[in-house]
Design a protein around this motif. Structure first.
Motif, mmCIF file in Angstrom:
data_model
loop_
_atom_site.group_PDB
_atom_site.id
_atom_site.type_symbol
_atom_site.label_atom_id
_atom_site.label_comp_id
_atom_site.label_asym_id
_atom_site.label_seq_id
_atom_site.Cartn_x
_atom_site.Cartn_y
_atom_site.Cartn_z
ATOM 1 N N VAL A 99 0.926 -1.077 0.037
ATOM 2 C CA VAL A 99 -0.086 -0.158 -0.131
ATOM 3 C C VAL A 99 0.847 1.252 0.143
ATOM 4 C CG1 VAL A 99 -1.719 1.176 1.628
ATOM 5 C CG2 VAL A 99 -1.965 -0.995 0.958
ATOM 6 N N PHE A 100 1.884 1.113 0.773
ATOM 7 C CA PHE A 100 2.734 2.419 0.750
ATOM 8 C C PHE A 100 3.574 2.610 -0.563
ATOM 9 C CE2 PHE A 100 1.873 2.645 5.491
ATOM 10 C CZ PHE A 100 1.424 3.818 5.594
ATOM 11 N N TRP A 103 1.160 3.935 -2.849
ATOM 12 C CA TRP A 103 0.957 5.421 -2.737
ATOM 13 C C TRP A 103 2.265 6.195 -3.200
ATOM 14 C CZ3 TRP A 103 3.540 8.681 0.691
ATOM 15 C CH2 TRP A 103 2.947 10.013 0.942
ATOM 16 N N ALA A 104 3.302 5.694 -2.797
ATOM 17 C CA ALA A 104 4.716 6.561 -3.055
ATOM 18 C C ALA A 104 4.782 6.556 -4.583
ATOM 19 C CB ALA A 104 5.964 5.919 -2.292
ATOM 20 N N ARG A 106 2.596 6.322 -6.630
ATOM 21 C CA ARG A 106 1.170 6.811 -7.483
ATOM 22 C C ARG A 106 0.880 6.003 -8.240
ATOM 23 N NH1 ARG A 106 1.502 9.895 -3.258
ATOM 24 N NH2 ARG A 106 1.868 11.951 -3.507
ATOM 25 N N ASN A 112 4.912 -3.024 -5.394
ATOM 26 C CA ASN A 112 3.532 -3.309 -4.784
ATOM 27 C C ASN A 112 2.997 -4.532 -5.239
ATOM 28 O OD1 ASN A 112 1.977 -2.147 -7.005
ATOM 29 N ND2 ASN A 112 2.572 -0.253 -6.002
#
Length: 134
Positions: A99-100, A103-104, A106, A112
């Protein structure tokens, strides 16, 4: 041998090795080579700390992958409680990383994707698709 456990372990190891090696080569080395005016990057202690913090997730993923591989190769090695602990710890760590990372970055990124697949394989291998306490 449970092939989903084996897949989860291999995906976890791939994530750990890729993050450590590629991160060292393409992120940390260029960052430390050209610190510019950043005095934090010019300090040896700070560089060691940044390097350790960078490699900490890789270490955690490798440990979970190792425990998963152990379970895949010797199913009798872990009792039900240990498998439940591995399930929640492994899925929690892998999915938090996924998830991070998403997010990082985008969006989709090899990191991921591998971590999500490792997490799902571990979940389905141990639970068979059901909730673990049913």
């Amino acid at each position: 041998m449970n092939l989903l456990l084996l897949a989860s372990a291999l995906l976890g190891f791939a994530s750990a090795i890729g993050h450590a090696y590629l991160g060292e080569r393409f992120v940390l080395a260029p960052l430390f080579k050209a610190p510019g005016d950043n005095r934090v990057l010019k300090t040896a202690t700070s560089r060691r700390l940044i390097r350790w913090v960078w490699h900490l997730p890789s270490f955690a993923w490798a440990q979970i992958a190792g425990a998963t591989l152990w379970l895949a190769l010797d199913p009798a090695a872990m009792g039900e409680r240990a498998q439940t602990l591995l399930l929640f710890l492994g899925v929690g760590v892998y999915m938090t990383g996924a998830v991070f990372n998403a997010w990082a970055m985008r969006g989709p990124h090899v990191g991921n994707i591998l971590l999500t697949l490792a997490s799902l394989a571990l979940w389905f291998a141990i639970t068979g698709g059901s909730r673990p306490f049913d």
